[in-house]
Scaffold this active site. Structure first.
Site, PDB file in Angstrom:
ATOM      1  N   ARG A   1       0.809   4.377   0.674  1.00 26.20           N
ATOM      2  CA  ARG A   1       0.248   5.534   1.382  1.00 26.20           C
ATOM      3  C   ARG A   1       0.380   5.308   2.884  1.00 26.20           C
ATOM      4  NH1 ARG A   1      -3.977   2.427   3.093  1.00 26.20           N
ATOM      5  NH2 ARG A   1      -4.858   1.107   1.485  1.00 26.20           N
TER       6      ARG A   1
ATOM      7  N   ASN B   1       0.855  -1.179   0.000  1.00 22.25           N
ATOM      8  CA  ASN B   1       0.000   0.000   0.000  1.00 22.25           C
ATOM      9  C   ASN B   1       0.891   1.228   0.000  1.00 22.25           C
ATOM     10  OD1 ASN B   1      -2.564  -1.264   0.013  1.00 22.25           O
ATOM     11  ND2 ASN B   1      -2.198  -1.839   2.132  1.00 22.25           N
TER      12      ASN B   1
END
Ligand code: ADP
Length: 464
Positions: free
Chosen positions: A296, A294
């Site tokens: 982020r 991911n």
């Protein structure tokens, strides 16, 4: 990508994460800009910002997802950087490219790193090259039905079919036997075409009792890279995390190092910059497999902050300003244990249907729960919230209201604190999952660390 110092930060998000990012930005002396939709004109993140800009109507695609409107808001307010939070535009490559063109700093990785992890098949090919362990399976370009079927037979049932372009559990199905394969493949392809306009599939061995263990990594733009240990997010409902903790119970020092180093290799392979999370499945025998990265800041980042004593948003902003990572690997240590519980406006008695209404009261009574209200006592309990008493909860966005985060000297102590803190939450006017969280956090199997991704399914009878 442009990395340079900035004195004004626009936060392109709402709810608890917008408030949480602005808290650190303010502490660093930055001016904060909020953006909002018509449904959020009076929301907490708008009240807390130095300045706020309207994006458009309530629907996310007309407001928080509108690239041009967000960039225009930054231009108008003189924001030198944009923090995307999670969700919305946080993993949107074209948005990052548009910011590069506009000369605005994106607080996150380069568009190329987002793209490298955006497609599950392509990501697995890259990870294999970097020596990161993968779940046994097939992620090739040849998508002929008969070939996929032969690959599934070779892997051995049960297998998991996944959409290459997938996310959010869409286009994903467990296949128990060869006889079920074709029907499942047809179903997944249909779902994936509808959701992603793409019907490429990959196949994985379906692990029957894995844990979800993810590693927090951080890279700067000077080649520096570290891991900030792991989080266990095995307690999930329909692949959505509900309770998270750090560190993961039962990790040995060598497994922690191996997983941490594999995660750093994954990040370096794709030229990563900023905060990222590499998700792994961990088998009962200690074998771990890459699932996805991911690109982020994650919802559950606070448990890592609690055990490391670091502010990950501050790290993100410093890296975005072109600074080096604040600490080296051997300067990072784990202190105690932390849990996070996600409080949702939803009704567990009605299949978790999102709930709306006016929050007549939203408070955390620490003193009443015997947790003390002194600065020192409340250090152990943190409430990251996007709402206050009197706020309206609408149906337009993710129903997460707040995250309750606790820290203790060890897992048992932290769990006891979590239970007391959950009891001290006073929410009135809107139905929430608090009771469900209390049953989870108080469950003997959870206390005994009997964790795997089907925990909720297995204990359904005692949780509902
Ligand atoms: P998505 O991107 O759609 O969320 P993921 O690949 O991240 O899909 O998988 C979501 C969840 O599905 C994981 O957290 C895990 O619980 C489960 N899962 C994924 N791959 C496997 C596998 N090979 N075996 C068993 N469970 C899996």
């Amino acid at each position: 990508m442009s990395l340079s110092r900035f004195d004004t930060l626009l936060v392109a998000n709402r709810g608890e994460i917008a408030c949480r990012v602005m808290r650190t930005a303010r502490a660093m002396g930055l001016r904060t800009i909020a953006v909002y939709s018509d449904a959020d004109a009076n929301a907490r993140h708008v009240r807390e910002a130095d300045e706020a800009v309207r994006l458009g109507p309530a629907a996310a695609r007309d407001s928080y997802l509108k690239v041009e409107a967000v960039i225009e808001a930054a231009r108008r307010t003189g924001a030198g950087a944009i923090h995307p939070g999670y969700g919305f535009l946080s993993e949107n490559g074209p948005f990052v490219e548009a910011l590069d063109k506009a000369g605005i700093t994106f607080v996150g990785p380069p568009a190329s790193a987002i793209a490298a992890m955006g497609d599950k098949s392509a990501a697995k090919t890259r990870m294999q090259a970097a020596g990161v362990p993968l779940v046994p399976g097939y992620h090739g370009a040849d998508q002929d039905d008969a070939l996929l079927r032969a690959e599934a037979d070779k892997i051995g049932y049960p297998v998991l079919l996944k959409a290459s372009a997938g996310g959010g559990g869409k286009g994903m199905r467990v296949v128990e036997s060869a006889a079920d394969f074709q029907a499942a493949l047809d179903g997944c392809r249909r779902e994936s075409r509808a959701a992603f306009d793409d019907d490429r599939m990959l196949i994985e061995k379906y692990l029957t009792q894995p844990r979800h263990v993810e590693v927090q990594v951080f890279c700067d733009s000077h080649g520096g890279a570290v891991y900030l240990f792991e989080r266990d997010c095995s307690v999930q409902r329909r692949h959505q995390k509900v309770l998270e903790e750090a560190p993961a119970p039962g990790m040995t020092a060598s497994l922690r190092r191996e997983m941490g180093e594999a995660a750093v290799r994954a990040a370096k392979e794709i030229g990563y910059v900023g905060a990222g999370t590499v998700e792994f499945l961990l088998d009962a025998d200690g074998a771990f497999y890459f699932m996805e990265m991911n690109t982020r800041l994650q919802v559950e980042h606070p448990v890592t902050e609690m055990i490391t004593g670091q502010d990950l948003v501050e790290w993100q902003l410093r890296v975005a300003m072109g600074e080096r990572l604040p600490l080296a690997q051997d300067e990072l240590t784990i202190d105690g244990h932390s849990f996070e519980a996600r409080l949702y406006a939803e009704d567990p008695a009605q299949d978790f249907l999102p709930a709306t209404g006016r929050l007549e009261r939203f408070a955390l009574d620490l003193a009443g729960a015997g947790l003390g209200s002194s600065q020192k006592g409340s250090d152990k309990v943190r409430l990251d919230s996007g709402v206050e008493s009197g706020d309206e909860v609408s149906m337009h966005y993710d129903p997460m209201l707040a995250k309750l985060i606790v820290h203790g000297a060890n897992r048992d102590q932290a769990l006891a604190t979590l239970n007391r803190a959950l009891a001290a939450l006073d929410v009135q006017g809107v139905v929430t999952n608090r009771g469900f969280l209390q049953r989870l956090a108080g469950h003997p199997a959870f206390k005994a660390c009997e964790l795997d991704t089907r925990f909720i399914e297995k204990h359904e009878a005692s949780l509902f």
